[in-house]
Design a protein around this motif. Structure first.
Motif, PDB file in Angstrom:
ATOM      1  N   TRP A   1       0.834  -1.204   0.000  1.00 14.94           N
ATOM      2  CA  TRP A   1       0.000   0.000   0.000  1.00 14.94           C
ATOM      3  C   TRP A   1       0.869   1.254   0.000  1.00 14.94           C
ATOM      4  O   TRP A   1       0.556   2.232  -0.681  1.00 14.94           O
ATOM      5  N   PHE A   2       1.975   1.214   0.740  1.00 12.10           N
ATOM      6  CA  PHE A   2       2.887   2.360   0.762  1.00 12.10           C
ATOM      7  C   PHE A   2       3.416   2.630  -0.642  1.00 12.10           C
ATOM      8  O   PHE A   2       3.519   3.785  -1.061  1.00 12.10           O
ATOM      9  N   ARG A   3       3.745   1.583  -1.377  1.00  9.71           N
ATOM     10  CA  ARG A   3       4.255   1.768  -2.741  1.00  9.71           C
ATOM     11  C   ARG A   3       3.183   2.379  -3.633  1.00  9.71           C
ATOM     12  O   ARG A   3       3.460   3.300  -4.415  1.00  9.71           O
ATOM     13  N   PHE A   4       1.961   1.886  -3.519  1.00 14.64           N
ATOM     14  CA  PHE A   4       0.857   2.464  -4.291  1.00 14.64           C
ATOM     15  C   PHE A   4       0.697   3.944  -3.960  1.00 14.64           C
ATOM     16  O   PHE A   4       0.592   4.789  -4.860  1.00 14.64           O
ATOM     17  N   GLN A   5       0.691   4.265  -2.670  1.00 19.15           N
ATOM     18  CA  GLN A   5       0.479   5.646  -2.258  1.00 19.15           C
ATOM     19  C   GLN A   5       1.628   6.535  -2.713  1.00 19.15           C
ATOM     20  O   GLN A   5       1.425   7.688  -3.094  1.00 19.15           O
ATOM     21  N   ARG A   6       2.861   6.007  -2.689  1.00 14.92           N
ATOM     22  CA  ARG A   6       4.019   6.786  -3.136  1.00 14.92           C
ATOM     23  C   ARG A   6       3.898   7.123  -4.618  1.00 14.92           C
ATOM     24  O   ARG A   6       4.170   8.261  -5.034  1.00 14.92           O
ATOM     25  N   LEU A   7       3.491   6.157  -5.440  1.00 15.86           N
ATOM     26  CA  LEU A   7       3.317   6.423  -6.867  1.00 15.86           C
ATOM     27  C   LEU A   7       2.235   7.471  -7.091  1.00 15.86           C
ATOM     28  O   LEU A   7       2.377   8.373  -7.933  1.00 15.86           O
ATOM     29  N   TYR A   8       1.158   7.361  -6.339  1.00 17.25           N
ATOM     30  CA  TYR A   8       0.063   8.331  -6.469  1.00 17.25           C
ATOM     31  C   TYR A   8       0.546   9.738  -6.090  1.00 17.25           C
ATOM     32  O   TYR A   8       0.247  10.717  -6.782  1.00 17.25           O
ATOM     33  N   ASP A   9       1.303   9.829  -4.987  1.00 15.68           N
ATOM     34  CA  ASP A   9       1.793  11.135  -4.536  1.00 15.68           C
ATOM     35  C   ASP A   9       2.743  11.758  -5.556  1.00 15.68           C
ATOM     36  O   ASP A   9       2.721  12.980  -5.769  1.00 15.68           O
ATOM     37  N   ILE A  10       3.585  10.943  -6.190  1.00 16.03           N
ATOM     38  CA  ILE A  10       4.500  11.467  -7.214  1.00 16.03           C
ATOM     39  C   ILE A  10       3.698  12.025  -8.387  1.00 16.03           C
ATOM     40  O   ILE A  10       3.988  13.118  -8.900  1.00 16.03           O
ATOM     41  N   ALA A  11       2.682  11.283  -8.811  1.00 14.19           N
ATOM     42  CA  ALA A  11       1.854  11.756  -9.918  1.00 14.19           C
ATOM     43  C   ALA A  11       1.149  13.057  -9.547  1.00 14.19           C
ATOM     44  O   ALA A  11       1.083  14.005 -10.340  1.00 14.19           O
ATOM     45  N   ARG A  12       0.651  13.129  -8.326  1.00 13.79           N
ATOM     46  CA  ARG A  12      -0.064  14.332  -7.889  1.00 13.79           C
ATOM     47  C   ARG A  12       0.860  15.540  -7.843  1.00 13.79           C
ATOM     48  O   ARG A  12       0.430  16.676  -8.083  1.00 13.79           O
ATOM     49  N   SER A  13       2.135  15.327  -7.572  1.00 15.08           N
ATOM     50  CA  SER A  13       3.076  16.443  -7.494  1.00 15.08           C
ATOM     51  C   SER A  13       3.275  17.134  -8.837  1.00 15.08           C
ATOM     52  O   SER A  13       3.847  18.232  -8.895  1.00 15.08           O
ATOM     53  N   CYS A  14       2.804  16.521  -9.903  1.00 14.28           N
ATOM     54  CA  CYS A  14       2.927  17.114 -11.240  1.00 14.28           C
ATOM     55  C   CYS A  14       1.753  18.024 -11.582  1.00 14.28           C
ATOM     56  O   CYS A  14       1.724  18.613 -12.671  1.00 14.28           O
ATOM     57  N   LEU A  15       0.793  18.142 -10.681  1.00 15.74           N
ATOM     58  CA  LEU A  15      -0.345  19.045 -10.880  1.00 15.74           C
ATOM     59  C   LEU A  15      -0.092  20.304 -10.070  1.00 15.74           C
ATOM     60  O   LEU A  15      -0.253  20.315  -8.848  1.00 15.74           O
TER      61      LEU A  15
ATOM     62  N   ASP B   1      -9.545  15.100  -2.703  1.00 19.01           N
ATOM     63  CA  ASP B   1      -9.188  15.718  -1.428  1.00 19.01           C
ATOM     64  C   ASP B   1      -8.441  17.000  -1.756  1.00 19.01           C
ATOM     65  O   ASP B   1      -7.260  16.962  -2.102  1.00 19.01           O
ATOM     66  N   PRO B   2      -9.089  18.159  -1.655  1.00 18.71           N
ATOM     67  CA  PRO B   2      -8.439  19.412  -2.088  1.00 18.71           C
ATOM     68  C   PRO B   2      -7.235  19.790  -1.243  1.00 18.71           C
ATOM     69  O   PRO B   2      -6.389  20.571  -1.692  1.00 18.71           O
ATOM     70  N   THR B   3      -7.117  19.237  -0.022  1.00 21.15           N
ATOM     71  CA  THR B   3      -5.948  19.580   0.798  1.00 21.15           C
ATOM     72  C   THR B   3      -4.656  19.122   0.134  1.00 21.15           C
ATOM     73  O   THR B   3      -3.595  19.708   0.379  1.00 21.15           O
ATOM     74  N   SER B   4      -4.742  18.094  -0.710  1.00 19.81           N
ATOM     75  CA  SER B   4      -3.548  17.577  -1.377  1.00 19.81           C
ATOM     76  C   SER B   4      -3.011  18.534  -2.431  1.00 19.81           C
ATOM     77  O   SER B   4      -1.841  18.459  -2.808  1.00 19.81           O
ATOM     78  N   TYR B   5      -3.850  19.418  -2.921  1.00 16.29           N
ATOM     79  CA  TYR B   5      -3.464  20.340  -3.993  1.00 16.29           C
ATOM     80  C   TYR B   5      -3.315  21.773  -3.486  1.00 16.29           C
ATOM     81  O   TYR B   5      -2.791  22.634  -4.188  1.00 16.29           O
ATOM     82  N   ALA B   6      -3.784  22.008  -2.259  1.00 19.09           N
ATOM     83  CA  ALA B   6      -3.796  23.362  -1.710  1.00 19.09           C
ATOM     84  C   ALA B   6      -2.430  24.031  -1.659  1.00 19.09           C
ATOM     85  O   ALA B   6      -2.325  25.226  -1.978  1.00 19.09           O
ATOM     86  N   PRO B   7      -1.347  23.324  -1.274  1.00 21.15           N
ATOM     87  CA  PRO B   7      -0.055  24.028  -1.157  1.00 21.15           C
ATOM     88  C   PRO B   7       0.408  24.687  -2.450  1.00 21.15           C
ATOM     89  O   PRO B   7       1.091  25.723  -2.412  1.00 21.15           O
TER      90      PRO B   7
ATOM     91  N   LEU C   1     -17.177  14.884  -5.422  1.00 18.66           N
ATOM     92  CA  LEU C   1     -17.292  14.326  -4.080  1.00 18.66           C
ATOM     93  C   LEU C   1     -15.998  14.654  -3.340  1.00 18.66           C
ATOM     94  O   LEU C   1     -14.924  14.227  -3.757  1.00 18.66           O
ATOM     95  N   VAL C   2     -16.087  15.453  -2.297  1.00 22.61           N
ATOM     96  CA  VAL C   2     -14.918  15.817  -1.509  1.00 22.61           C
ATOM     97  C   VAL C   2     -14.625  14.686  -0.527  1.00 22.61           C
ATOM     98  O   VAL C   2     -15.519  14.238   0.202  1.00 22.61           O
ATOM     99  N   ALA C   3     -13.394  14.209  -0.525  1.00 17.14           N
ATOM    100  CA  ALA C   3     -13.040  13.064   0.310  1.00 17.14           C
ATOM    101  C   ALA C   3     -11.973  13.435   1.321  1.00 17.14           C
ATOM    102  O   ALA C   3     -10.946  14.029   0.973  1.00 17.14           O
ATOM    103  N   ALA C   4     -12.201  13.063   2.575  1.00 20.24           N
ATOM    104  CA  ALA C   4     -11.198  13.216   3.615  1.00 20.24           C
ATOM    105  C   ALA C   4     -10.235  12.032   3.559  1.00 20.24           C
ATOM    106  O   ALA C   4     -10.554  10.974   3.012  1.00 20.24           O
ATOM    107  N   ASN C   5      -9.071  12.225   4.161  1.00 18.74           N
ATOM    108  CA  ASN C   5      -8.031  11.208   4.186  1.00 18.74           C
ATOM    109  C   ASN C   5      -8.034  10.514   5.539  1.00 18.74           C
ATOM    110  O   ASN C   5      -7.822  11.144   6.576  1.00 18.74           O
ATOM    111  N   ARG C   6      -8.254   9.209   5.533  1.00 18.91           N
ATOM    112  CA  ARG C   6      -8.308   8.442   6.770  1.00 18.91           C
ATOM    113  C   ARG C   6      -6.989   8.514   7.557  1.00 18.91           C
ATOM    114  O   ARG C   6      -6.965   8.304   8.775  1.00 18.91           O
TER     115      ARG C   6
END
Length: 347
Positions: A67-81, A111-117, A147-152
Motif C-alpha cells: 500500500w505504501f508503494r501504491f500511495q508513493r506512486l500516487y503522490d508522485i503523480a499528484r506532485s505534477c499538478l 481531497d483538495p488539501t492535497s493540492y492546496a499548497p 465528491l470531496v473526500a477526507a483522508n483516513r
C-alpha cells in the motif's frame, strides 16, 4: 451451450455505447499516462519506471509495504499538478475519456488539501477544481459533480474542516463527502462528526470500505457513518447477512474490478464477487478507481463483467441502470439516461 449463446449475444452490442454513470474515479488517478509524462517533463519531476512505462505497475496493496508503494506512486503523480491550467487539463481529459467509454454522468472524488499548497490554499484549490469541472462539463456535454473526500490517515478534525467546506460549496457542484486511503488504519467512528456535518448539509455520505478490510469495515460505514453509498464494498460478499442489509437498504457499492485485482484483493478477475453481489440484489456502480495506475477505464469494467462473469447484455444494462440510480444526477437526467439504456438494449 447457453454460455456460448450469451457470449454471441453480448458481442453484438458495444459496451462503450452503453450509457452509464461513473461514481468511483479519483482525481489524480484519472490522469492519462501521456499527460503525466508531459507534466513531469515540464516540471522536471523524476518518475519511477512504474509511472514512465505507460503500463500498469505491479502492485500488491494487501500488505502495508504494498500500500505504501501504491500511495508513493500516487503522490508522485499528484506532485505534477501545479497550476490551474494543469487541473483544467486533467479534468477535461478525464471527461473526454469518460465520454468515449459511454459515461453520461461523472462524480469525481478529490481531497483538495492535497493540492492546496501549490494552488494558493484550501479554498482556492477547491474553487479551481470546481471551475475546471464546470468548464469540462460545458465542453464535453458530460454531467460532472464532485465528491470531496477526507483522508483516513489524517486527523478527524481535518475531516471536519473538509466537511464544512464541502457543504459550503454544495451549490457549486459538490454532491457528497467521502473517506479514502487505507481502511485498515483507524476507525470509521473517528470520522462520524465530519460525516454528520456533511449529511446535515445535504451531502451524500460515500466512504470507502470493504476492499482491503473485510465485511466489518462495510458495517462500520453503515453504522458509524450512515453511508448512502460505499466505495468498493466487495468484501461484503463474505457475509450473507450484510449482503441482505445492503440490498434491503438499496446502498450502492462502487465496485472497481480491475483495481481489486491490481491491488491483490483478488487473484484474478473471475474472483471479484460481482455475481454474488448482483444475485443478492445489492446495487452496484462499476468504476475505474485510478486508471493511471490500474490501466483500465470505465468500459473495461463492464467488459470484465461480461467476459469473466458471463453477464448478459440485459444484466449489463441493469448494472448501468444501477449506476444511474445510485448517482446524484437530477431525476430528469436519470430518467433520460434510463431511457437511453433501454434503447441500447433494444438495438
Amino acid at each position: 451451450m447457453e454460455s456460448v449463446r450469451a457470449r454471441d449475444e453480448a458481442a453484438i452490442r458495444d459496451l462503450r455505447r452503453l450509457p452509464k454513470a461513473h461514481l468511483h474515479l479519483h482525481f489524480t488517478g484519472s490522469m492519462r499516462s501521456a499527460t503525466l509524462l508531459d507534466l513531469a517533463d515540464k516540471y522536471g519531476v523524476h518518475l519511477p519506471e512504474a509511472l514512465r512505462s505507460g503500463e500498469p505497475p505491479q502492485l500488491r496493496a494487501t500488505d502495508e509495504r504494498g500500500w505504501f508503494r501504491f500511495q508513493r506512486l500516487y503522490d508522485i503523480a499528484r506532485s505534477c499538478l501545479r497550476t490551474p491550467e494543469d487541473i483544467q487539463r486533467l479534468v477535461r481529459e478525464a471527461a473526454e475519456e469518460d465520454v468515449r467509454d459511454g459515461s453520461r454522468w461523472l462524480e469525481i472524488q478529490v481531497d483538495p488539501t492535497s493540492y492546496a499548497p501549490r494552488l494558493g490554499g484550501l479554498i482556492p484549490a477547491l474553487e479551481i477544481i470546481l471551475d475546471a469541472v464546470q468548464s469540462a462539463s460545458r465542453d464535453t456535454g458530460l454531467g460532472i459533480r464532485v465528491l470531496v473526500a477526507a483522508n483516513r490517515m489524517k486527523h478527524p478534525l481535518d475531516a471536519r474542516t473538509l466537511a464544512r467546506l464541502a457543504v459550503r460549496y454544495a451549490d457549486r457542484g459538490v454532491i457528497g463527502f467521502g473517506l479514502s486511503n487505507d481502511e485498515r488504519r483507524g476507525f470509521a467512528r473517528d470520522f462520524d462528526r465530519a460525516f454528520a456535518i456533511a449529511r446535515e448539509g445535504g451531502l451524500l455520505a460515500a466512504p470507502h470500505g470493504g476492499e482491503l478490510s473485510g465485511p466489518a469495515s462495510v458495517r462500520d460505514c453503515l453504522d458509524d457513518l450512515h453511508a448512502g453509498r460505499v466505495g468498493h464494498g466487495v468484501r461484503a460478499a463474505e457475509d450473507p447477512v450484510l449482503l441482505s442489509r445492503l440490498a434491503s437498504r438499496g446502498v450502492t457499492c462502487e465496485v472497481c474490478p480491475a483495481s481489486n485485482v491490481a491491488l491483490g484483493v483478488y487473484e484474478k478477475p473471475e474472483d471479484v464477487p460481482l455475481r454474488a453481489l448482483f444475485d443478492a440484489g445489492v446495487p452496484m456502480a462499476l468504476g475505474a478507481d485510478d486508471p493511471l495506475l490500474f490501466g483500465a477505464r470505465l468500459a473495461a469494467q463492464y467488459e470484465i463483467a461480461r467476459s469473466a462473469h458471463g453477464f448478459t447484455d440485459a444484466e449489463l444494462a441493469e448494472l448501468a441502470r444501477q449506476s444511474v440510480r445510485g448517482s446524484c444526477a437530477p431525476q430528469d437526467a436519470q430518467q433520460g439516461l434510463l431511457a437511453e439504456i433501454d434503447a441500447w438494449l433494444a438495438a
